[in-house]
Structures are given as C-alpha cells and as structure tokens.
Scaffold this motif. Structure first.
Motif, mmCIF file in Angstrom:
data_model
loop_
_atom_site.group_PDB
_atom_site.id
_atom_site.type_symbol
_atom_site.label_atom_id
_atom_site.label_comp_id
_atom_site.label_asym_id
_atom_site.label_seq_id
_atom_site.Cartn_x
_atom_site.Cartn_y
_atom_site.Cartn_z
ATOM 1 N N UNK A 1 0.838 -1.206 0.000
ATOM 2 C CA UNK A 1 0.000 0.000 0.000
ATOM 3 C C UNK A 1 0.870 1.253 0.000
ATOM 4 N N UNK A 2 1.939 1.252 0.821
ATOM 5 C CA UNK A 2 2.834 2.412 0.909
ATOM 6 C C UNK A 2 3.471 2.704 -0.454
ATOM 7 N N UNK A 3 3.949 1.661 -1.149
ATOM 8 C CA UNK A 3 4.593 1.848 -2.453
ATOM 9 C C UNK A 3 3.591 2.368 -3.486
ATOM 10 N N UNK A 4 2.360 1.857 -3.459
ATOM 11 C CA UNK A 4 1.351 2.296 -4.424
ATOM 12 C C UNK A 4 0.976 3.748 -4.220
ATOM 13 N N UNK A 5 0.728 4.128 -2.976
ATOM 14 C CA UNK A 5 0.345 5.518 -2.697
ATOM 15 C C UNK A 5 1.481 6.479 -3.059
ATOM 16 N N UNK A 6 2.739 6.060 -2.792
ATOM 17 C CA UNK A 6 3.883 6.899 -3.129
ATOM 18 C C UNK A 6 3.997 7.071 -4.640
ATOM 19 N N UNK A 7 3.783 5.982 -5.372
ATOM 20 C CA UNK A 7 3.886 6.050 -6.834
ATOM 21 C C UNK A 7 2.790 6.938 -7.422
ATOM 22 N N UNK A 8 1.587 6.873 -6.857
ATOM 23 C CA UNK A 8 0.478 7.707 -7.343
ATOM 24 C C UNK A 8 0.782 9.186 -7.121
ATOM 25 N N UNK A 9 1.383 9.514 -5.982
ATOM 26 C CA UNK A 9 1.748 10.907 -5.710
ATOM 27 C C UNK A 9 2.826 11.397 -6.683
ATOM 28 N N UNK A 10 3.779 10.522 -7.017
ATOM 29 C CA UNK A 10 4.820 10.887 -7.995
ATOM 30 C C UNK A 10 4.177 11.209 -9.339
ATOM 31 N N UNK A 11 3.222 10.355 -9.740
ATOM 32 C CA UNK A 11 2.557 10.551 -11.031
ATOM 33 C C UNK A 11 1.735 11.838 -11.057
ATOM 34 N N UNK A 12 1.109 12.181 -9.935
ATOM 35 C CA UNK A 12 0.340 13.425 -9.869
ATOM 36 C C UNK A 12 1.238 14.640 -10.093
ATOM 37 N N UNK A 13 2.450 14.592 -9.522
ATOM 38 C CA UNK A 13 3.384 15.708 -9.689
ATOM 39 C C UNK A 13 3.868 15.797 -11.139
ATOM 40 N N UNK A 14 4.094 14.634 -11.718
ATOM 41 C CA UNK A 14 4.638 14.616 -13.073
ATOM 42 C C UNK A 14 3.596 14.991 -14.123
#
Length: 794
Positions: free
Chosen positions: A637-650
């Motif tokens: 869950x931690x890795x997924x939420x972190x990846x989603x936040x990265x994508x939002x910034x990009x």
C-alpha cells in the motif's frame, strides 16, 4: 489440359500431332513462356535429328521411359543403398532430388539423393553419367556440395550428395538485406569454387542463383552439377546438347544455346549473369565487369580466375583491369590512402594559398571570437540559473533548467546553426530521458528544422520523435512517422529501428498479429546485439498480448542474457528487462521469484533516474502488486500511494499511467476486503479515464472487473452478473474469444451466477473458462483447479 513440364507436353504432341508438332503446340493454350520455349527447343532437336539420333527411338516411340520419369517423382519411403527417401526437395530437367536419411543405424546422417530421369540416362548413356559422377566426387572445396556416392538402382542412376539446409543465393541476399560488398564477398567464394572445379577438369554448365545455396552459417554451396561436363569431353550427342539448352536459357551462354562444345568460358558467362541478378546498385566498374563476363567468347574473360581477380580488386578499392585512366588510378589511390594524399595536397595548396589565408585570417578570427563569446555567455547563464541565490532560494529542476534555456538558444546562437542543432538535439534527448516526452517531441522538431538538409540525421531525429509518441501512447502518430521513414532512402540501422517502432506502435494499437510479423522482421535484419535484445523485449510484450506467456518469459530471459553479456552491470536496459521479467513471472504466480529480480531492477532504476520519474513510479506499482500477493499489504500500500503521488506531480493533466495506479490500489484494497475504499479507487480511476482519448482497453476492463467483484462480495448479484456479461463481451471484442483474460473474467463471474442459482449457465461458462485457461496456463494451474472445485458442488 494442364502439363506439369515441357517433357509431358512434348509427349502429348508426339502422340496427338506426330506429323506436325509445331502446329500442335500452337493449339495449346494457357502455358508459360518458359514451357513454350523449352518445348520448341525439344521439337527443333527432334526434327533435326529424327533420322540420326536415339531421340526418336527412345522418346517418340517409347512412352514407357516418360512414364518412368513420372514414377521417380513418387518414391518417398523407398530405400536406395543404406538411405531412406524422406521428402522430395527439388526437381529439374535432369532428374529429381530427395532428402534422405541413413537407415543402417551406424550414425545419424542426412543426405540429398539425385535420381536421374531414365530418358536422360538413355540419351546421355549410363557410362558417361558414371564417369562424370567420378569426376564430381573428386571435388573437395568448402563451397561445393560434395558427391558422396553414385550408382544404379531399380529406379535408375542416382547420386548421393551432401545435404545443404539453407536458401538460394538471390533469396538470401534479399532476406538478409545484404549490401553490395556483402553480396560480392559471397560471389567471390562462388567464383573460387567454380575456378577450383575448372582446375579439376569439370565445367558446371548450369550455373544460376537457384544452384547456389547459402547454408545456416552464411556460406555459399555450389550444387547440382547434373549437366556438368568434363573439359575436353567429346560432346557429339546433339540431342543431349539441345535438351540442355532448353533448360538453361536465362543464364546459359550463347555457345551453349547453340549446342556448341562447352569451355570454361561458358561458366564465366553464367557467372556474369548471376552477378547482374544479385546487384541492386551496380556502378560503372561493376557494369564493365558484367559486360566483360557476358560478351562474345573472343572478348570475354578467359577464365573465372580473371573475373575473380577484378572483383577482388574492386573490393580492395584498387584499379580493375578494364580501365586505363590516370585520373581513375588517382581516385582509387585516394580511396585507399586518403590521409597521405590529403596531406600532400594540403601542402601543395597551402603554399599557393598562403597569401590569401593571411588576408582573410582577421575576419575569420573575429567571427570565431564572437561565436565563442556567445557560447560562453550562454553556459555561464545556464550554470547561474542552478544557483538558489539567483532563484530567490528556490532550487530548480533539471527539466526546468533545460526548458528555460531552450527559449534563448535561437536568439543567442542564431549565427551558429550547427551549435544550435547540437544543443537542441542533446536537450531533447535529456528531456526524453527525464520522461518529459511531449516537450522532447517539440525540441526534436525544432532541431529538425535547423538540420533538415541532412537526410540521415533527419531520419534519425524522426525515429526519436516516433519513440516519444509511443511513450505517450500516441500510436497512430508513431505509426505514420515510422512508415514515412521507411519510404525514404535510409541506413540499415534506421530501417531496422523504423520497422521495430512500427511493430511497437501496432502492438500498442491492438493489432497484435500484424505487430508480431513486423517485429520478427526487424529482429531478423538487426545486426547489433543490443538492438536485437530491445526488439526481443517488444516481441515478449506482443507474446503477452497474444497469451503466449511461456514464450514471453523465454524472450525476456534471452534479452536479459544478451544485455548482461554486453553492458555494464548497472545499466538501465538490464534494470528494465529485470522489471519486465518480474512482471511476467508474477502473472504466472511465481511471486517470490518475481520480487527477487524486480527489486534489483527497481534499485538500479532509482539510482539512474531518481525517485521522481514516470518509469520508476510505474515500476514501484508492479513491485507493490507482488508484495501484496505475498501478504505484505502495508509495504504494498505504501509503495502504491507513493507512486500515485509521484505521477500526480509529473502529470497535472491525467494520462494513462495515472489511471493504472488507481487500478492497482483498488485491487489491493479489494484483496484485503476493504470494499468501500476499493470502490472509491476504481470509480476515481474511471472518472480520470473519461478525459483520456486513447486508453488501453486492459485498463478499463481492469476497473470494471474490480467493481463487478465488489458487487459480488457485497451480494449485489444482479448488478454483478450484468457487469460481468458486459465485460466478457468487451474483452472478447478487444482481445479475441480465447484470450486468457476472458477465462479469468468468467472465473470471477461464476460465484455471482451460482448465487442466483443459474447453475446450467455457470457450468457452461465454467467449461469455457477451463478450456481457455488450460490452453494458456496448463491443466494443472491454480486457476483451472479452482474453477473445477467451484463447479463440483453444482
């Protein structure tokens, strides 16, 4: 009436029109020009020698021999000596050739066995055939298919020869897209083989591209000495000569077609015609060589050795024997020793031009100083922008630094277009590497406008733009641009790249079968091992789309092996391949194995790109799924939420990767019975998907499948079955009725059908799912067994 060859047509004319064969031939319709010409030659030979040769006796009045000719074409399974005939692999004017296998158990051996037509044996004489087979058996050359044995059996005269597994000379040149030099090097080996045969008193007499095979090692092999002649043999049998000339018109020499005594120069003529057929871009020198080979005997090359010498001189950039011109000699010398000649010329012209040089020197120095000053100011400004003090305490990202200076390149470096081009091209590559694909495309196009006169460089840039379109999933634009490049005159490397990218774009569009064929073609012509491995990865992705899971894993493993052998340990391509292989292993439920190799790829990718990169975010999601399968939910869950936040910034504006993140996090919450949270993620993903024009159908299907599963778990069975029925139709429409995804969705739907007591429908769909999943995963796979258990209680 249809005729298989000229002999059968000739036989028919002898029976039906014995008094006027030509008139009978004129009445035959729908035959090829080749068959028509061959039959005319046979009729001429027959008429001219009716009273003085065996031809009339052995063929005109004896159709038994012609019937025997037919019989030897149906001998599969028969035995000759200690060999069994397995397949008919060729037939010609002199006989047929079978693939045969040794049957005495001593060792494994495949050979080619040629059986001579009985008519030819009668015409030529068994003694002559045996004598010439003995000559051929003595030939021992790496580029001549060896004769191993010869004799007479119940089917007639036969010859056991080395079996060559390969393709014909002309086909090989076309399939491998060989350049002129590569074709000539092969041709030289053929010439050397023919010259060797001449030295051993053997004339081939039927040289043509189809009688030159290229084996699996890329070596030419001269085959089919079926009409070969020994030098100085008495060729008094006029009918045999007439028959031979009827068979070999395109490559046969004029003296052979006239039925005259053959010499080694006849083979020279045939080699000249072969040279003409394999060269797509002959130049003046090669034209002269071909003309010299195919002229009259008086002016033709005296030997194959002379022809071979001129070809070798051409390949070595040395003057050939056919041109005597001082300028030509100088030109050749320059090509061989450009540095020495240029230095000599420079010394000469520097003395003459010294005064003019001094006159212009100040002007040139002033221009160079101005250009240098502009470049220096540009670089100083670029480095200053990275200083937080200049930017009011704010650090600046690499992509922002690149973007800011793009606006200034045109103004500050307008007097130096080459420098402008090089900087823009480098910046575009950097933007692509940072995942800024749209901006990279614009920068590539800007560079292209500066450098549009250099076609080679221009096509390379167009292919870079094509890659960026594929990264943005704009497959139509990528397909159009790759096809544009393929229509132009391009280098071998660019052709391979264009084919490869065309295959990627087709695969992205869902044209899986067409993509498969294009990618395979690209793999065949790729010479660089790194490019081969890159193409193999896209073939693996295509195999995944075609439900060829085991083949997909094998392709990824092969690509990884090539990369590891040719690249440094921490190279991006190795990391990418490890992550792709991990994803495939995960699909086949080999989760721990997938994590072990996937973590290596992820760690290397973070070292190369940093955390804030689209590829790293996508890779984190794939690893997270694997952790979830191993019940490491919190980490996943931690890795997924972190990846989603990265994508939002990009990506402030949503793209496909944003939606995929919500598919994964929704699946995780669903698997952990957090149905409310899972539904929210799925619905949010579907909302984002509405704003994306070209979304991979896999993603929409994944979101809808997740919602349908939630409805089953929350006992909303009617809603679930409706959703599943729509999903099955949608999946079949996009991926085919037997795609593994169809079986998986049916498996998910079964509990809802059973809960509504639609048992017969459930059984019917379960059988279909078992059939599909067994074909894709095997009968013992977990998916198959779970479905079987599910319906056993019905």
């Amino acid at each position: 009436m249809k005729f298989s060859d000229s002999l059968s047509l000739f036989e028919y004319l002898l029976k039906e029109h014995p008094n006027n064969l030509m008139e009978g031939l004129d009445g035959i319709k729908n035959i090829s020009n080749d068959m028509l010409n061959e039959t005319k030659q046979l009729i001429l030979a027959h008429n001219k020698n009716l009273q003085q040769t065996q031809f009339h006796q052995s063929i005109s009045h004896s159709t038994e021999l012609l019937n025997e000719n037919k019989k030897i074409e149906s001998l599969i399974g028969k035995h000759i000596s200690h060999f069994t005939l397995e397949a008919l692999i060729g037939s010609g004017g002199m006989g047929v050739v079978y693939l045969a296998r040794r049957n005495d158990g001593k060792f494994e051996q495949k050979v080619a066995i040629k059986i001579v037509y009985p008519t030819i044996t009668v015409l030529h004489g068994p003694q002559n055939l045996t004598r010439e087979a003995q000559y051929l058996a003595k030939l021992n050359h790496p580029n001549i298919a060896g004769v191993l044995d010869a004799g007479e059996c119940e089917f007639g005269m036969y010859m056991v020869m080395e079996y060559i597994e390969g393709t014909t000379f002309l086909s090989y040149c076309q399939e491998q897209n060989l350049n002129t030099k590569q074709r000539l090097l092969l041709f030289c080996k053929v010439c050397d083989a023919v010259n060797y045969a001449h030295q051993n008193r053997v004339i081939h007499a039927d040289l043509k591209p189809s009688n030159i095979l290229i084996n699996k090692q890329g070596e030419p092999k001269l085959v089919d000495f079926g009409v070969a002649r020994t030098i100085n043999s008495e060729q008094t049998d006029f009918v045999v000569n007439e028959y031979i000339k009827a068979l070999s018109q395109e490559y046969a020499s004029p003296e052979q077609l006239a039925g005259k005594t053959l010499t080694t120069q006849s083979d020279v003529y045939s080699l000249g015609k072969i040279l003409s057929s394999i060269l797509t871009k002959p130049n003046h020198e090669l034209d002269l060589i071909m003309n010299k080979s195919t002229t009259s005997i008086a002016t033709r090359y005296m030997s194959v050795h002379s022809l071979l010498i001129d070809i070798s001189l051409f390949l070595a950039d040395k003057p050939i024997s056919l041109i005597e011109n001082n300028f030509y000699f100088i030109k050749k010398a320059f090509k061989r020793n450009p540095v020495q000649i240029v230095l000599s010329l420079c010394l000469f012209f520097s003395i003459i031009g010294f005064s003019a040089s001094i006159w212009n020197k100040n002007i040139i120095l002033q221009q160079e100083m101005k250009t240098t000053e502009n470049i220096a100011n540009f670089m100083i400004d670029a480095f200053s922008r990275g200083n937080p003090e200049v930017n009011a305490g704010h650090s600046i990202l690499a992509k922002d630094l690149l973007s800011k200076h793009l606006e200034e390149i045109d103004g500050k470096l307008s007097s130096s277009p080459n420098i402008q081009f090089n900087i823009k091209y480098a910046v575009a590559n950097s933007l692509y590497g940072l995942g800024e694909y749209a901006q990279a495309i614009n920068t590539y196009k800007s560079a292209l406008q500066i450098h549009n006169k250099n076609s080679s460089q221009s096509n390379t840039i167009k292919l870079e733009i094509t890659k960026a379109y594929i990264a943005l999933r704009e497959s139509d634009k990528a397909l159009d641009l790759s096809e544009q490049v393929l229509l132009e005159k391009i280098t071998d490397t660019n052709r391979t790249t264009a084919l490869w990218l065309k295959g990627k774009a087709l695969d992205q569009k869902g044209e899986f079968q067409q993509a498969k064929n294009i990618l395979k073609n690209a793999l065949v012509i790729a010479n660089n091992p790194i490019m081969k491995a890159d193409i193999m990865l896209d073939i693996a992705h295509n195999q995944l789309n075609l439900s060829m899971y085991k083949e997909s894993i094998k392709s990824r493993q092969q690509a990884l092996k090539i990369f590891q052998h040719n690249l440094p340990e921490h190279h991006q391509k190795i990391a990418y391949t490890q992550l792709e292989l991990a994803a495939m292993l995960h699909n086949l439920t080999r989760h721990q194995e997938a994590i072990d190799i996937g973590q290596k790829g992820l760690a290397t990718s973070i070292d190369i790109y940093g955390v804030n990169h689209p590829y790293v975010a996508k890779s984190m999601q794939n690893i997270a799924i694997m952790y979830n399968k191993l019940n490491k939910t919190s980490k996943a869950r931690q890795m997924l939420l972190e990846s989603i936040e990265i994508q939002k910034k990009l990506y402030p504006m949503p793209i496909q990767d944003n939606v995929i993140g919500y598919v994964h996090i929704g699946n995780l919450e669903y698997m952990n019975d957090n149905f409310k949270e899972a539904e929210e993620h799925y619905l949010h993903g579907l909302e984002l998907a509405k704003n994306i024009a070209k979304l991979n159908p896999y993603i929409t299907i994944g979101l809808q499948n997740g919602l349908a599963n939630i409805y089953t778990k929350t006992k909303q069975f009617e809603l679930a079955t409706t959703k599943f029925d729509n999903l099955i139709n949608l999946t079949q429409q996009h991926f085919g009725e037997r795609h593994a995804r169809v079986g998986l969705i049916i498996r998910n739907a079964l509990p809802a059908y059973i809960a509504l007591q639609k048992n017969e429908l459930a059984k019917e769909k379960a059988e279909l799912a078992i059939e599909i999943l067994s074909a894709n995963y095997g009968n013992e796979h977990t998916y198959v067994k779970k479905i079987q258990q599910m319906i056993e209680t019905l």
